[in-house]
Design a protein around this motif. Sequence first.
Motif, mmCIF file in Angstrom:
data_model
loop_
_atom_site.group_PDB
_atom_site.id
_atom_site.type_symbol
_atom_site.label_atom_id
_atom_site.label_comp_id
_atom_site.label_asym_id
_atom_site.label_seq_id
_atom_site.Cartn_x
_atom_site.Cartn_y
_atom_site.Cartn_z
ATOM 1 N N GLN A 158 -15.812 -29.256 36.673
ATOM 2 C CA GLN A 158 -16.155 -30.268 35.679
ATOM 3 C C GLN A 158 -16.127 -31.881 36.355
ATOM 4 O O GLN A 158 -16.186 -32.732 36.014
ATOM 5 C CB GLN A 158 -15.087 -30.322 34.576
ATOM 6 C CG GLN A 158 -14.974 -29.106 33.858
ATOM 7 C CD GLN A 158 -13.903 -29.005 32.729
ATOM 8 O OE1 GLN A 158 -13.095 -30.028 32.661
ATOM 9 N NE2 GLN A 158 -13.749 -27.879 31.960
ATOM 10 N N THR A 159 -16.069 -31.590 37.626
ATOM 11 C CA THR A 159 -16.083 -32.878 38.658
ATOM 12 C C THR A 159 -14.987 -33.759 38.015
ATOM 13 O O THR A 159 -15.315 -34.927 37.799
ATOM 14 C CB THR A 159 -17.337 -33.585 38.777
ATOM 15 O OG1 THR A 159 -17.774 -33.970 37.262
ATOM 16 C CG2 THR A 159 -18.414 -32.578 39.463
ATOM 17 N N SER A 160 -13.753 -33.208 37.891
ATOM 18 C CA SER A 160 -12.533 -34.120 37.384
ATOM 19 C C SER A 160 -11.518 -34.087 38.195
ATOM 20 O O SER A 160 -11.212 -32.929 38.904
ATOM 21 C CB SER A 160 -12.232 -33.791 35.984
ATOM 22 O OG SER A 160 -11.756 -32.213 35.733
ATOM 23 N N PHE A 161 -10.478 -34.893 38.164
ATOM 24 C CA PHE A 161 -9.278 -34.947 38.873
ATOM 25 C C PHE A 161 -8.206 -35.762 37.934
ATOM 26 O O PHE A 161 -7.895 -36.738 38.436
ATOM 27 C CB PHE A 161 -9.519 -35.637 40.355
ATOM 28 C CG PHE A 161 -8.506 -35.548 41.122
ATOM 29 C CD1 PHE A 161 -7.939 -36.658 41.719
ATOM 30 C CD2 PHE A 161 -7.819 -34.248 41.460
ATOM 31 C CE1 PHE A 161 -6.600 -36.443 42.915
ATOM 32 C CE2 PHE A 161 -6.748 -34.292 42.522
ATOM 33 C CZ PHE A 161 -6.257 -35.321 43.079
ATOM 34 N N HIS A 162 -7.845 -35.151 36.885
ATOM 35 C CA HIS A 162 -6.936 -35.971 35.822
ATOM 36 C C HIS A 162 -5.510 -35.856 36.623
ATOM 37 O O HIS A 162 -5.022 -34.936 37.193
ATOM 38 C CB HIS A 162 -6.965 -35.045 34.553
ATOM 39 C CG HIS A 162 -8.466 -35.141 34.018
ATOM 40 N ND1 HIS A 162 -9.521 -35.943 34.282
ATOM 41 C CD2 HIS A 162 -9.017 -34.478 33.100
ATOM 42 C CE1 HIS A 162 -10.686 -35.710 33.531
ATOM 43 N NE2 HIS A 162 -10.405 -34.679 33.030
ATOM 44 N N LEU A 163 -4.949 -37.063 36.081
ATOM 45 C CA LEU A 163 -3.406 -37.314 36.637
ATOM 46 C C LEU A 163 -2.649 -36.843 35.520
ATOM 47 O O LEU A 163 -2.982 -37.410 34.234
ATOM 48 C CB LEU A 163 -3.388 -38.452 37.097
ATOM 49 C CG LEU A 163 -1.983 -38.950 37.700
ATOM 50 C CD1 LEU A 163 -1.641 -38.299 38.873
ATOM 51 C CD2 LEU A 163 -1.944 -40.522 37.797
ATOM 52 N N ARG A 164 -1.642 -36.243 35.696
ATOM 53 C CA ARG A 164 -0.590 -35.892 34.835
ATOM 54 C C ARG A 164 0.926 -36.030 35.144
ATOM 55 O O ARG A 164 1.195 -35.947 36.092
ATOM 56 C CB ARG A 164 -0.784 -34.321 34.259
ATOM 57 C CG ARG A 164 -1.951 -33.882 33.747
ATOM 58 C CD ARG A 164 -2.099 -32.671 33.196
ATOM 59 N NE ARG A 164 -3.752 -32.148 32.877
ATOM 60 C CZ ARG A 164 -4.464 -31.301 33.856
ATOM 61 N NH1 ARG A 164 -3.891 -30.934 34.858
ATOM 62 N NH2 ARG A 164 -5.661 -31.244 33.246
ATOM 63 N N LYS A 165 1.461 -36.268 33.708
ATOM 64 C CA LYS A 165 2.959 -36.268 34.264
ATOM 65 C C LYS A 165 3.591 -35.874 33.068
ATOM 66 O O LYS A 165 3.381 -36.349 31.789
ATOM 67 C CB LYS A 165 3.599 -37.806 34.380
ATOM 68 C CG LYS A 165 4.913 -37.823 34.792
ATOM 69 C CD LYS A 165 5.692 -39.095 35.536
ATOM 70 C CE LYS A 165 7.035 -39.129 35.799
ATOM 71 N NZ LYS A 165 7.503 -40.139 36.427
ATOM 72 N N PRO A 166 4.618 -34.983 32.932
ATOM 73 C CA PRO A 166 5.039 -34.465 31.584
ATOM 74 C C PRO A 166 6.103 -35.128 30.869
ATOM 75 O O PRO A 166 6.063 -35.090 29.731
ATOM 76 C CB PRO A 166 5.748 -33.004 32.320
ATOM 77 C CG PRO A 166 6.036 -33.312 33.691
ATOM 78 C CD PRO A 166 5.026 -34.113 34.205
ATOM 79 N N SER A 167 6.597 -36.131 31.698
ATOM 80 C CA SER A 167 7.720 -36.784 30.732
ATOM 81 C C SER A 167 7.480 -38.363 31.709
ATOM 82 O O SER A 167 8.221 -38.295 32.618
ATOM 83 C CB SER A 167 8.945 -36.361 30.776
ATOM 84 O OG SER A 167 10.047 -37.238 30.151
ATOM 85 N N VAL A 168 7.196 -39.496 30.963
ATOM 86 C CA VAL A 168 7.067 -40.592 31.733
ATOM 87 C C VAL A 168 8.209 -41.380 31.300
ATOM 88 O O VAL A 168 9.108 -41.436 30.326
ATOM 89 C CB VAL A 168 5.878 -41.370 31.183
ATOM 90 C CG1 VAL A 168 4.468 -40.648 31.602
ATOM 91 C CG2 VAL A 168 5.957 -41.754 29.519
ATOM 92 N N HIS A 169 8.423 -42.390 32.390
ATOM 93 C CA HIS A 169 9.646 -43.380 32.206
ATOM 94 C C HIS A 169 9.092 -44.775 32.492
ATOM 95 O O HIS A 169 7.965 -44.777 32.741
ATOM 96 C CB HIS A 169 10.368 -43.349 33.596
ATOM 97 C CG HIS A 169 11.672 -43.752 33.741
ATOM 98 N ND1 HIS A 169 11.906 -45.283 34.107
ATOM 99 C CD2 HIS A 169 13.001 -43.478 33.085
ATOM 100 C CE1 HIS A 169 13.276 -45.420 34.116
ATOM 101 N NE2 HIS A 169 13.869 -44.574 33.186
ATOM 102 N N ILE A 170 9.996 -45.688 31.746
ATOM 103 C CA ILE A 170 9.510 -47.079 31.563
ATOM 104 C C ILE A 170 8.985 -47.435 32.923
ATOM 105 O O ILE A 170 7.988 -48.280 33.051
ATOM 106 C CB ILE A 170 10.726 -48.064 31.344
ATOM 107 C CG1 ILE A 170 11.155 -47.840 29.727
ATOM 108 C CG2 ILE A 170 10.334 -49.267 31.642
ATOM 109 C CD1 ILE A 170 10.185 -48.284 28.944
ATOM 110 N N SER A 171 9.606 -46.886 34.202
ATOM 111 C CA SER A 171 9.180 -47.618 35.564
ATOM 112 C C SER A 171 7.968 -47.129 36.012
ATOM 113 O O SER A 171 7.428 -47.564 36.945
ATOM 114 C CB SER A 171 9.866 -46.932 36.506
ATOM 115 O OG SER A 171 10.333 -45.588 36.637
#
Lengths: 115, 114
Positions: free
Chosen positions: A71-84
């Motif tokens: 899919q020529t993709s490189f998606h960035l993920r985070k399961p739970s984000v913080h204000i910072s």
Amino acid sequence: AQSVTQLDSQVPVFEEAPVELRCNYSSSVSVYLFWYVQYPNQGLQLLLKYLSGSTLVKGINGFEAEFNKSQTSFHLRKPSVHISDTAEYFCAVSDLIQGAQKLVFGQGTRLTINP
Amino acid sequence: GAGVSQSPRYKVTKRGQDVALRCDPISGHVSLYWYRQALGQGPEFLTYFNYEAQQDKSGLPNDRFSAERPEGSISTLTIQRTEQRDSAMYRCASSLRAGDNTIYFGEGSWLTVV
């Protein structure tokens, strides 16, 4: 030549929610892939990189990205984000010959975390 | 130094003036890179050096732009006869070795041409 498309210019999410920042690239040769982050009033900082091997790459601050060649993709993920995590995020690509010497960046995604 | 240092951080200049932007890389870093980032865009490659040798200047937009690194450490990016379209953030980065896949960016120099 390579190119990078970051599909979302802005992504607002609530604190502790998961987030995915999308990145697609175009290249006729094998590539290295990077995610950089710019916090307010700071320089660009490397979050993570894919060079070879496992397609799931873990980076700093709990972020991870998955390289998907088909899919020529490189998606960035985070399961739970913080204000910072409020910052601008840039996806970048380079070819195997140039390495990180000649990065091609996407236009950036501004991540805003709401309390 | 501890990180890549750029000066000035902010520069406002009149159209037609020459501007010099300075980059002091991390001590001992062999490679030095210049990128330009217009508002709302990602950084674009300008040029890079290994030691004092300019390896690739294909990203310099025209002959008003030049860069040097005479002693293999500090680098200067010079823009002659500035134009309003030159307004952007100019970013410098360095890496320990040539070909390293991790480069370290400075905070950038904001240039505004009025």
